[in-house]
Design an enzyme around this catalytic site. Sequence first.
Site, PDB file in Angstrom:
ATOM      1  N   ASP A   1       0.852  -1.181   0.000  1.00 50.52           N
ATOM      2  CA  ASP A   1       0.000   0.000   0.000  1.00 50.52           C
ATOM      3  C   ASP A   1       0.896   1.241   0.000  1.00 50.52           C
ATOM      4  OD1 ASP A   1      -2.279   1.645   0.572  1.00 50.52           O
ATOM      5  OD2 ASP A   1      -3.132  -0.013   1.725  1.00 50.52           O
TER       6      ASP A   1
ATOM      7  N   GLU B   1      -6.985   3.868  -5.259  1.00 48.95           N
ATOM      8  CA  GLU B   1      -8.212   4.094  -4.483  1.00 48.95           C
ATOM      9  C   GLU B   1      -8.770   5.464  -4.850  1.00 48.95           C
ATOM     10  OE1 GLU B   1      -9.814   4.182   0.111  1.00 48.95           O
ATOM     11  OE2 GLU B   1      -7.963   5.182  -0.425  1.00 48.95           O
TER      12      GLU B   1
ATOM     13  N   HIS C   1     -10.929  -2.672   4.703  1.00 51.10           N
ATOM     14  CA  HIS C   1     -10.648  -2.250   6.079  1.00 51.10           C
ATOM     15  C   HIS C   1     -11.348  -0.943   6.457  1.00 51.10           C
ATOM     16  CE1 HIS C   1      -8.048  -0.109   3.399  1.00 51.10           C
ATOM     17  NE2 HIS C   1      -7.804   0.771   4.359  1.00 51.10           N
ATOM     18  N   ASP C   2     -12.021  -0.298   5.518  1.00 39.98           N
ATOM     19  CA  ASP C   2     -12.739   0.948   5.832  1.00 39.98           C
ATOM     20  C   ASP C   2     -14.247   0.719   5.865  1.00 39.98           C
ATOM     21  OD1 ASP C   2     -10.378   2.435   5.870  1.00 39.98           O
ATOM     22  OD2 ASP C   2     -10.492   2.886   3.730  1.00 39.98           O
TER      23      ASP C   2
ATOM     24  N   ASP D   1      -3.141   4.683  -2.170  1.00 41.40           N
ATOM     25  CA  ASP D   1      -4.158   5.216  -1.261  1.00 41.40           C
ATOM     26  C   ASP D   1      -4.668   6.579  -1.748  1.00 41.40           C
ATOM     27  OD1 ASP D   1      -5.443   4.948   1.395  1.00 41.40           O
ATOM     28  OD2 ASP D   1      -4.291   6.748   1.885  1.00 41.40           O
TER      29      ASP D   1
HETATM   30  O1  TEU Z   1      -9.220   5.715   2.818  1.00 37.72           O
HETATM   31  C1  TEU Z   1      -9.757   6.854   2.243  1.00 37.72           C
HETATM   32  C2  TEU Z   1     -11.100   7.167   2.603  1.00 37.72           C
HETATM   33  O2  TEU Z   1     -11.668   7.954   1.883  1.00 37.72           O
HETATM   34  C3  TEU Z   1     -11.752   6.506   3.775  1.00 37.72           C
HETATM   35  O3  TEU Z   1     -10.922   6.496   4.858  1.00 37.72           O
HETATM   36  C4  TEU Z   1     -12.952   7.261   4.101  1.00 37.72           C
HETATM   37  O4  TEU Z   1     -12.635   8.601   4.251  1.00 37.72           O
HETATM   38  C5  TEU Z   1     -13.569   6.833   5.351  1.00 37.72           C
HETATM   39  O5  TEU Z   1     -13.758   5.480   5.352  1.00 37.72           O
HETATM   40  C6  TEU Z   1     -14.826   7.619   5.469  1.00 37.72           C
HETATM   41  O6  TEU Z   1     -15.784   6.988   6.140  1.00 37.72           O
HETATM   42  C7  TEU Z   1      -7.862   5.514   2.781  1.00 37.72           C
HETATM   43  C8  TEU Z   1      -7.518   4.294   3.596  1.00 37.72           C
HETATM   44  O7  TEU Z   1      -8.109   3.172   3.026  1.00 37.72           O
HETATM   45  C9  TEU Z   1      -7.952   4.534   5.007  1.00 37.72           C
HETATM   46  O8  TEU Z   1      -7.786   3.410   5.826  1.00 37.72           O
HETATM   47  C10 TEU Z   1      -7.157   5.701   5.532  1.00 37.72           C
HETATM   48  O9  TEU Z   1      -7.624   6.057   6.802  1.00 37.72           O
HETATM   49  C11 TEU Z   1      -7.267   6.931   4.617  1.00 37.72           C
HETATM   50  O10 TEU Z   1      -7.118   6.611   3.252  1.00 37.72           O
HETATM   51  C12 TEU Z   1      -6.197   7.919   4.930  1.00 37.72           C
HETATM   52  O11 TEU Z   1      -4.959   7.450   4.508  1.00 37.72           O
END
Ligand code: TEU
Length: 551
Positions: free
Chosen positions: A95, A248, A322-323, A196
């Site tokens: 990542d 992403e 993971h989000d 990311d």
């Molecule tokens: O995620 C980007 C992102 O847009 C999500 O975190 C989203 O904002 C959130 O789920 C809103 O509910 C990426 C990664 O996947 C995430 O784990 C990180 O926290 C984020 O970027 C920052 O690097």
Amino acid sequence: MKTLDKVVYQIYPKSFCDADGDGWGDIRGVIGKLDYIQKLGVDFIWFNPMTISPQNDNGYDVEDYCQIDARYGTMEDVEELIEEAGKRGIRIMFDMVFNHTSTHHAWFQKAIAGDPVYKDYYIFKKGKGEGVPPNNWQSKFGGPAWEYVPQLDEWYLHLFDVSQADLNWENPRVCEECADIVNFWYEKGIRGFRFDVINLISKGCFADDPNLFDGRQYYTDGPHVHEYLKRLNALSFGRYDDVMTVGEMGNTTIENCVQYAGADTGELDSVFSFHHLKVDYKDGNKWTLMPFDFMKLKELLFSWQTGMQEAGATNALFFNNHDQPRAISRFGNDKQYRKESGKMLAVVNMMMRGIPYVYYGEEIGLPNADFDSITQYRDVESLNRYAIMKEEGAAEEEILAILNAKSRDNGRTPMPWSDDENCGFTSGTPWLPLAKRAGEITVEKDLADPDGIFAAYKKLIALRHEMSIIQDGSFIPLLQDHPSVFAFARQWKEESMIVLCNFYAEETTVHAETEGYTLLYGNYEDVIVSDEMKLRPYESVVLYRKDVEAE
Ligand code: TEU
């Protein structure tokens, strides 16, 4: 590299397997489980960041891009991981977090010490007045997107946590540094790169946002983003032909993604887009409770499938990461029909056009965490949101119900392996509690069940690898107006496939032209193929036909 035949398994390293008993998953833990992952039949493993980080956002706040955080292991462990995975036909995807760094990163430390070279790596601006930030943009994790640095009398931009400072891609050095990082990991043997929030790197302008007050319209798919990606490509991964990339892309459009992940655009191989996962956001707000809108889910998946295919562009396919809360709890039925709905979601994801991702735990039907108290949560976004909702006067019970459905921690609980202590995840204290039902649902139990969810994933992945129609066939939406069935066809030369998936617990009958079709996969016994297909709760069937030309 051909990508449409690949399947990726995603590991949240903190939660997969802890070999040294400190309550954190680690690389040695993963190495011990490679045989398990090989059984599934995947081509890549994507790891969330494991480099040095203060861990305010679990590694997405990078302090050093080229050194492994000791809690995950060592560089030697990474080398062994690459080698051992390679022996099993699996490549490793890392990542790359290039929109921002941790404020602990040496670049940022030099910047706030006044070094002009490094100040230009970040986005510093004068405030509008004393104590007033440069504009009204909001951080995605809550609160203003700017932080004041007294010694500079300037503010720095952070679209995420205050400890995640946005990089200034207008400075060409930033792209070069990022390319060096990709090249470093390529040299080590990493063959996949996930970028990311890469569609946020070009900040168009810094005007106040009159609409949503968060600024996203100015920096999402910004004016130079395609140019920056082409340059990163040319300086790093584009130089190798054995690499797979995925970006992403939050809040993006098909129009932009066709550029990001088109066949010959010189940017990336594929993209994650998220519109289909926002179908349970009331009025676009994640922090609300609402049953998912099935018709919207269908419409979004259909339009992305056809829109990307028309341009020869590639989407990653996923319902979990993971989000996100666990899809089985969100779009399936994690109680009475856990097995059926788990397999049904697998069919949808595995049979569409694109690159499917399987998120650890998904292959055994692991549901949401089901936490009872705020003390069980760890995620910065959830904890910030808890504080915001408290301040707005919401009742504890209501906030907990929302977190229960929406928190990112739902998708991050430790993998339940066995009946041992902490379900075999760790001999220490897990960094995040296990899901409430983790004991009931374990890898050991699912593997012992010939009719388990793992077996279904394994079968579907094998089919994907074997059949050109699943990889390269065109995608054709079916039954667009049906209120409970997700259906589509795939077409490739003289081969055809029909996929019918019942998204609900009520039985339903659909009309389909099934002459000449046989059953390729079904999540129930005793399927009778007919033009009036009866679909039981969460039933999914994959039908296949090959036309042989008459001699
Ligand atoms: O995620 C980007 C992102 O847009 C999500 O975190 C989203 O904002 C959130 O789920 C809103 O509910 C990426 C990664 O996947 C995430 O784990 C990180 O926290 C984020 O970027 C920052 O690097």
